[in-house]
Motif scaffolding. Structure first.
Motif, mmCIF file in Angstrom:
data_model
loop_
_atom_site.group_PDB
_atom_site.id
_atom_site.type_symbol
_atom_site.label_atom_id
_atom_site.label_comp_id
_atom_site.label_asym_id
_atom_site.label_seq_id
_atom_site.Cartn_x
_atom_site.Cartn_y
_atom_site.Cartn_z
ATOM 1 N N GLU A 5 0.846 -1.188 0.000
ATOM 2 C CA GLU A 5 0.000 0.000 0.000
ATOM 3 C C GLU A 5 0.886 1.245 0.000
ATOM 4 O O GLU A 5 1.931 1.259 0.657
ATOM 5 C CB GLU A 5 -0.867 0.008 1.263
ATOM 6 C CG GLU A 5 -2.336 0.183 0.925
ATOM 7 C CD GLU A 5 -3.190 0.006 2.164
ATOM 8 O OE1 GLU A 5 -3.847 0.974 2.528
ATOM 9 O OE2 GLU A 5 -3.166 -1.103 2.741
ATOM 10 N N PHE A 45 -7.433 7.304 -2.865
ATOM 11 C CA PHE A 45 -8.434 6.230 -2.985
ATOM 12 C C PHE A 45 -7.847 4.937 -3.546
ATOM 13 O O PHE A 45 -8.554 3.934 -3.644
ATOM 14 C CB PHE A 45 -9.597 6.649 -3.895
ATOM 15 C CG PHE A 45 -10.199 7.979 -3.542
ATOM 16 C CD1 PHE A 45 -10.240 8.406 -2.224
ATOM 17 C CD2 PHE A 45 -10.731 8.805 -4.522
ATOM 18 C CE1 PHE A 45 -10.791 9.628 -1.887
ATOM 19 C CE2 PHE A 45 -11.288 10.029 -4.192
ATOM 20 C CZ PHE A 45 -11.317 10.442 -2.881
ATOM 21 N N ASN A 47 -6.965 1.982 -5.808
ATOM 22 C CA ASN A 47 -7.422 0.592 -5.885
ATOM 23 C C ASN A 47 -7.249 0.117 -7.325
ATOM 24 O O ASN A 47 -6.945 0.899 -8.228
ATOM 25 C CB ASN A 47 -8.878 0.462 -5.409
ATOM 26 C CG ASN A 47 -9.830 1.378 -6.172
ATOM 27 O OD1 ASN A 47 -9.844 1.370 -7.404
ATOM 28 N ND2 ASN A 47 -10.603 2.177 -5.441
ATOM 29 N N ARG A 86 -16.416 13.227 3.737
ATOM 30 C CA ARG A 86 -17.037 12.148 4.521
ATOM 31 C C ARG A 86 -18.541 12.103 4.257
ATOM 32 O O ARG A 86 -19.120 11.033 4.081
ATOM 33 C CB ARG A 86 -16.779 12.361 6.012
ATOM 34 C CG ARG A 86 -15.368 12.011 6.448
ATOM 35 C CD ARG A 86 -15.230 12.208 7.965
ATOM 36 N NE ARG A 86 -13.992 11.641 8.464
ATOM 37 C CZ ARG A 86 -12.827 12.283 8.471
ATOM 38 N NH1 ARG A 86 -12.743 13.505 7.991
ATOM 39 N NH2 ARG A 86 -11.755 11.691 8.950
ATOM 40 N N CYS A 126 -8.604 12.724 1.998
ATOM 41 C CA CYS A 126 -8.243 11.813 3.093
ATOM 42 C C CYS A 126 -9.483 11.413 3.890
ATOM 43 O O CYS A 126 -9.646 10.251 4.270
ATOM 44 C CB CYS A 126 -7.241 12.473 4.047
ATOM 45 S SG CYS A 126 -5.621 12.672 3.322
ATOM 46 N N ARG A 129 -11.304 8.848 1.978
ATOM 47 C CA ARG A 129 -10.644 7.543 2.039
ATOM 48 C C ARG A 129 -11.012 6.833 3.343
ATOM 49 O O ARG A 129 -11.378 5.651 3.347
ATOM 50 C CB ARG A 129 -9.128 7.739 1.950
ATOM 51 C CG ARG A 129 -8.337 6.474 2.182
ATOM 52 C CD ARG A 129 -6.866 6.809 2.390
ATOM 53 N NE ARG A 129 -6.186 5.744 3.098
ATOM 54 C CZ ARG A 129 -5.340 4.904 2.508
ATOM 55 N NH1 ARG A 129 -5.089 4.988 1.235
ATOM 56 N NH2 ARG A 129 -4.759 3.962 3.220
ATOM 57 N N GLU A 130 -10.940 7.601 4.427
ATOM 58 C CA GLU A 130 -11.243 7.009 5.731
ATOM 59 C C GLU A 130 -12.705 6.578 5.801
ATOM 60 O O GLU A 130 -13.034 5.488 6.286
ATOM 61 C CB GLU A 130 -10.974 8.073 6.785
ATOM 62 C CG GLU A 130 -10.579 7.543 8.126
ATOM 63 C CD GLU A 130 -10.301 8.711 9.063
ATOM 64 O OE1 GLU A 130 -9.255 9.356 8.862
ATOM 65 O OE2 GLU A 130 -11.125 8.983 9.946
ATOM 66 N N ALA A 132 -14.701 5.830 3.302
ATOM 67 C CA ALA A 132 -14.941 4.685 2.422
ATOM 68 C C ALA A 132 -14.534 3.390 3.126
ATOM 69 O O ALA A 132 -15.230 2.377 3.054
ATOM 70 C CB ALA A 132 -14.169 4.855 1.115
ATOM 71 N N LYS A 133 -13.434 3.447 3.835
ATOM 72 C CA LYS A 133 -12.962 2.273 4.558
ATOM 73 C C LYS A 133 -13.998 1.855 5.608
ATOM 74 O O LYS A 133 -14.377 0.689 5.712
ATOM 75 C CB LYS A 133 -11.623 2.612 5.216
ATOM 76 C CG LYS A 133 -10.797 1.406 5.581
ATOM 77 C CD LYS A 133 -9.395 1.861 5.984
ATOM 78 C CE LYS A 133 -8.617 0.693 6.577
ATOM 79 N NZ LYS A 133 -7.356 1.150 7.157
ATOM 80 N N LEU A 134 -14.476 2.850 6.371
ATOM 81 C CA LEU A 134 -15.461 2.554 7.427
ATOM 82 C C LEU A 134 -16.779 2.076 6.841
ATOM 83 O O LEU A 134 -17.476 1.248 7.432
ATOM 84 C CB LEU A 134 -15.700 3.800 8.284
ATOM 85 C CG LEU A 134 -14.563 4.181 9.227
ATOM 86 C CD1 LEU A 134 -14.833 5.535 9.871
ATOM 87 C CD2 LEU A 134 -14.402 3.114 10.311
ATOM 88 N N GLY A 136 -17.112 0.504 4.049
ATOM 89 C CA GLY A 136 -16.916 -0.731 3.291
ATOM 90 C C GLY A 136 -17.109 -0.565 1.795
ATOM 91 O O GLY A 136 -17.498 -1.502 1.104
ATOM 92 N N GLN A 138 -15.556 0.939 -2.110
ATOM 93 C CA GLN A 138 -14.392 1.372 -2.869
ATOM 94 C C GLN A 138 -14.825 2.470 -3.831
ATOM 95 O O GLN A 138 -15.885 2.380 -4.455
ATOM 96 C CB GLN A 138 -13.835 0.198 -3.666
ATOM 97 C CG GLN A 138 -13.010 -0.759 -2.821
ATOM 98 C CD GLN A 138 -12.282 -1.751 -3.697
ATOM 99 O OE1 GLN A 138 -12.931 -2.512 -4.412
ATOM 100 N NE2 GLN A 138 -10.966 -1.745 -3.654
#
Lengths: 351, 361
Positions: A5, A45, A47, A86, A126, A129-130, A132-134, A136, A138
């Motif tokens: 990563e 992001f 991927n 967000r 940023c 990104r955070e 999107a991670k939380l 779930g 992409q």
């Protein structure tokens, strides 16, 4: 972080000295556009789909999909507890969750205003990104445009999302049934008041943060508990009142809610009392209501309370009966009144 | 929540309602003067707890409601000027003038802003010396001290780009107009708690005596209002007509001396037009010299502007307690908060808007 990563830091990877602000050239389609996309969006992001560098993303999947789209305009861009990035991720992911669909893929279109500090854009990326991670998801496709200074509020973001339905039939306002229990996932009004406090320079004694959060974990709990989800509705613009009225109107049913059961934090209540606003109309970004069969209500509450985002879940009322769609509120004093749709934005009163 | 939950306690509310029913031996009509009280009554459903013999009628104490159409048209004319930044409290923005509202002026390119205090407008004027900043000074004795302070501050700073468009009215003359009307049906008043916090309750004593009407200075929470009604009913039943103070946690006999001094320094009592009621002598405030240099009407030459009211709207009679919203054939059909005919439908505190929002069957 795995060694594959990319190194991730809050430091903007674009050479700040060269481009401290977004310029019109960043939207021109040339080298600067590629720089911006590569060094900000891909960096944030990153991927395999974005790495293709293609016009669109081919994502795997079979069977039905849930689709939704939303546009985000907020002032200020960053506020206690969140930012526009967000919001753009959660807003769309939460709309999918309200279809009982597991959020999977997002596309994001950015309309940037010339002069936007690159550092702000990076912080927002940023945040996305955070989030999107939380949530779930992409972020697999995107677009960037730049408009002249003065033609935008720094940044507008439009996101579209696709998710995989996890319950069939899916929840819908038309599936509300007389006798259903109405559950609320937590306290109301924090997002609206947190944003308003910053926007209008109102200082309160306590620091209030937006409730913005992904809702899928809570919905997944309900599905895993085998709860039949008749209706799910997130309580964004127009708040609880708009959500309840939309269900009542679409289903042609009368809804009944108990004012004393609706949780509102003291800071929010205090601010609302001061400004002459009603927390029942205030926007939330991490709250929803669920209409479920009465027999499953306790199980549903237990499932919701097991997830932090809905730990404060409560029963606030019931779907009372057929007739003209309307929402009745049982006031704290035991009187009954109509809980009507908000008309336009709430305006602070004179006195 | 402290200082709030105590005054919304359902058990105590029921006890008050029972006491009112016990004391009221015949029908009484009581007017709550302030729009904030009307809003609270309808929002919490306080009137539904009262016995049928007690009728609450809604008074003229809604600043948005009683602001004359003429002043609104002046506001629209001033706000539309390219050099003007027009500042107002939020709820004035949706009030329709003869042609459109402040929102539509904003949409048409006017610089219209919502502020939370007139002092914010002074700050804006300091920060933008090339803009003419105008504040829409609307309201009763409650908003007047802060508006006076803003004008005095602008004067002290020598700001030439600040002015106020005034529609500042006083409560006692409006109550007197209602009591003096041959059609009056109001037998007792719940006087406005916040106005009396500023002015004290002394000035209501002559009214109570002259018209033999009990006046109870009352707060805004459900228990305040229920206690106020109980005190009024007791006076009516016992044949007393005094000024009583229910809202003693905020109101004193003499009021806020410093605020009153400020009012006297900056304002003088003048005749004012009330929407729906007409012009009443000595019923409002205007700037006294040297502060009259901050009068937006003179600065932008709109003083001569005259307008006609809609003839269909009955908001004037509603404001005087003569009729109720449901008496109007347009209520809830042709006249709604989205397309209001008159001011009682516009403000959240207006009786029509409150009924529309909470009572529509």
């Amino acid at each position: 972080m795995s060694e594959h990563e990319p190194e991730f830091s809050l430091q903007c990877p674009l050479p700040i000295r060269e481009y401290p602000n977004v310029t019109l050239a960043h939207g021109g389609g040339g080298r600067l556009t590629r720089d911006l996309i590569g060094k900000v969006f891909h960096a944030a992001f990153g991927n395999e789909f974005l790495a293709e560098g293609h016009d669109g993303a081919r994502v795997p999947g079979a069977g039905p999909l849930a689709l939704t789209t939303d546009a985000f305009v907020v002032r200020p861009l960053e506020f206690p507890g969140g930012d526009i990035g967000r919001l753009a991720v959660y807003g769309t992911a939460n709309d999918l969750a309200m279809c009982a669909a597991e959020p999977a893929w997002l596309s994001a279109a950015f309309i940037l205003e010339e002069g936007l500090p690159m550092a702000t854009l990076w912080r927002i990326a940023c945040g996305m990104r955070e989030a999107a991670k939380l949530a779930g998801v992409q972020i697999v496709a995107g677009d960037t445009k730049v408009v002249d200074r003065g033609k935008g509020d720094g940044i507008y973001i439009a996101t579209s999302g696709a998710g995989i339905p996890r319950q069939d039939p899916g929840p819908s306002p038309r599936r509300a049934r007389p006798g259903d229990a109405i559950l609320l996932s937590g306290d109301l009004g924090r997002h609206a008041i947190a944003v308003m406090a910053v926007r209008e320079g109102l200082a309160f004694e306590t620091a209030l943060e937006s409730d913005c959060a992904p809702l899928w974990p809570a919905v997944r709990r309900l599905i895993e508990a085998g709860v039949e989800l008749h209706v799910l509705r997130d309580l964004t613009r127009g708040g609880l009142t708009a959500g309840l009225n939309e269900i009542a109107e679409t289903a042609g049913l009368r809804l009944e809610v108990d004012e004393s059961a609706i949780p509102v934090r003291d800071e929010v209540r205090g601010a609302c009392e001061l400004l002459g606003l009603d927390p029942n109309y205030a926007a939330n970004e991490g709250r929803f209501i669920a209409c479920v069969p009465e027999a499953q209500a306790e199980r549903a509450l237990e499932a919701l309370r097991a997830e932090p985002v809905s730990a404060g879940a409560l029963r606030i009322g019931r779907v009372a009966g057929t007739g003209r769609g309307r929402v009745d509120l049982l006031t704290r004093l035991g009187a009954r009144r109509v809980l009507d749709l908000p008309n336009g934005e709430q305006l602070p009163r004179i006195c | 929540m402290k200082y709030l939950d105590e005054f919304r306690d359902p058990e105590a509310a029921r006890r008050y309602a029972t006491a009112i029913a016990r004391h009221a031996t015949r029908p009484w009509t009581i007017m709550e003067v302030c729009g904030g009280q009307t809003h609270s009554i309808v929002r919490h459903g306080i009137d539904t707890l009262l016995p049928e013999t007690i009728e609450l009628v809604h008074g003229p104490g809604c600043p948005v409601c009683v602001t004359p159409l003429e002043q609104l048209d002046k506001a629209l004319a001033i706000a539309a000027r390219p050099e003007v930044t027009f500042c107002s409290f939020g709820d004035m923005l949706r009030v329709p003038g003869s042609r459109g509202d402040l929102f539509s002026v904003k949409a048409g390119g006017g610089d219209v802003r919502v502020v939370y205090s007139p002092l914010d407008a002074v700050t804006l004027a300091r920060a933008n010396p090339r803009r003419q900043v105008v504040f829409f000074a609307v309201g009763f004795e409650t908003t007047a001290p802060a508006n006076a302070l803003a004008v005095r501050q602008a004067h002290a700073l020598g700001l030439r780009n600040f002015s106020v468009l005034i529609s500042q009215v006083l409560v006692p003359p409006a109550m007197e107009a209602i009591l003096a009307s041959p059609r009056n049906r109001v037998q007792a008043f719940l006087a406005p708690g916040h106005v009396c916090t500023v002015m004290g309750w002394e000035e209501y004593a002559p009214l109570a005596a002259r018209y033999r009407a009990p006046i109870v200075v009352t707060g805004f929470e459900p228990l305040d209002i229920l206690q106020g009604v109980l005190m009024a009913v007791r006076q009516l039943e016992e044949g007393r007509c005094e000024v009583e103070n229910q809202y003693s946690r905020s109101v004193t006999q003499a009021g806020n001396a410093e605020a009153q001094r400020l009012l006297r320094e900056v304002f003088q009592v003048v005749p004012r037009a009330w929407r729906g009621i007409g012009t009443l002598p000595r019923s409002g405030l205007g700037l006294r010299p040297p502060f009259d240099a901050y009068d937006a009407e003179a600065r932008f030459e709109v003083a001569a502007l005259r307008t006609e009211e809609s003839t269909e709207c009955i908001s004037g009679q509603i404001l005087q307690g003569l009729r109720k919203p449901a008496d109007c054939p347009a209520f809830g059909t042709r006249c709604t908060p989205e397309r209001p005919f008159g001011a009682t439908m516009v403000s959240a505190e207006g009786a029509c808007a409150a009924y529309y929002r909470y009572r529509r069957a």
